[in-house]
Design an enzyme around this catalytic site. Sequence first.
Site, PDB file in Angstrom:
ATOM      1  N   SER A 114       0.802  -1.174   0.094  1.00  0.00           N
ATOM      2  CA  SER A 114      -0.131  -0.073   0.155  1.00  0.00           C
ATOM      3  C   SER A 114       0.736   1.076   0.041  1.00  0.00           C
ATOM      4  O   SER A 114       2.043   1.106   0.687  1.00  0.00           O
ATOM      5  CB  SER A 114      -0.961   0.053   1.257  1.00  0.00           C
ATOM      6  OG  SER A 114      -1.484   1.367   1.284  1.00  0.00           O
ATOM      7  N   TYR A 168      -1.077  -0.325  10.559  1.00  0.00           N
ATOM      8  CA  TYR A 168      -1.307  -0.442   9.102  1.00  0.00           C
ATOM      9  C   TYR A 168      -0.257   0.023   8.070  1.00  0.00           C
ATOM     10  O   TYR A 168       0.480  -0.567   7.415  1.00  0.00           O
ATOM     11  CB  TYR A 168      -2.602   0.260   8.617  1.00  0.00           C
ATOM     12  CG  TYR A 168      -3.036  -0.213   7.146  1.00  0.00           C
ATOM     13  CD1 TYR A 168      -3.241  -1.535   6.659  1.00  0.00           C
ATOM     14  CD2 TYR A 168      -2.744   0.843   6.070  1.00  0.00           C
ATOM     15  CE1 TYR A 168      -3.852  -1.750   5.590  1.00  0.00           C
ATOM     16  CE2 TYR A 168      -3.091   0.473   4.808  1.00  0.00           C
ATOM     17  CZ  TYR A 168      -3.709  -0.967   4.431  1.00  0.00           C
ATOM     18  OH  TYR A 168      -3.789  -1.041   3.232  1.00  0.00           O
TER      19      TYR A 168
END
Length: 265
Positions: free
Chosen positions: A146, A159
């Site tokens: 990501s 995350y």
Amino acid sequence: MVRSSASPAPAGLRVFLTGASSGLGQAFARHYAQRGARLGLVARRADALSQLAAGLPGEHLVLPADVGDGAALADAARTYLARVGVPDIVIANAGVSVGTLTECAEDLPAFERVMRTNVNGIVASFQPFVAAMRERGAGRLVGIASVAGIRGLPGAGAYSASKAAAIAYLESLRVELHGSGVRVVTLAPGYIATPMTAVNTYPMPFMLQADEAARRMAKLIDAGRGYAVVPWQMGVVARVLRALPNPLFDALFARAGRKPRGLPL
């Protein structure tokens, strides 16, 4: 094994896909099934997998497993190897996201879960296939990272850390397999319209629909790209953010929107 009511597609690629039950994983499943691939569909929810497989052209293996459970994932891989063979493509797509704060003791289990799924899950997805792919001298190992792993985002410590770790791990693996014929592909998407992003309350620029994101990523997988950000506009943003001095980055992002805490994982 689930066969759809549609006419089966001709034999083609063999694809082992985690996180297949929703979002980007589901879009990957649709894309590769339309190309005639024989899929190994991995996710925690057996019912959702069976429903997905029944609506796809061709015949596919439904392999319920949590990528955070290495033994269960190894069993799923053994089943695929025995019934389909060595995959041409392994896509480690499964991932979870939740807001976290280090100061909150109740968020420690969320940190552990995110790291186990988003980092260890990639390793466990690849491990059963690496030796066979290396022996064959061909294959694609695809990790979904990501842009959130390029710089740490406030309220997303777990995350961002997991995706940064995934990027570094995939680079290590790419170098390890250099010259073997096995390509390691790191894909760092920006915002994709999935259940994971539906809970976000802040602006999400350059958002892609899941099917379009899967189509673009599949082209990069076919090309064996070592690293790519999708869409390219987010790649430009990522490079700019990476170049910002820490004081400027901190000032700009200190009040940035944050993902909700306490989401189910």
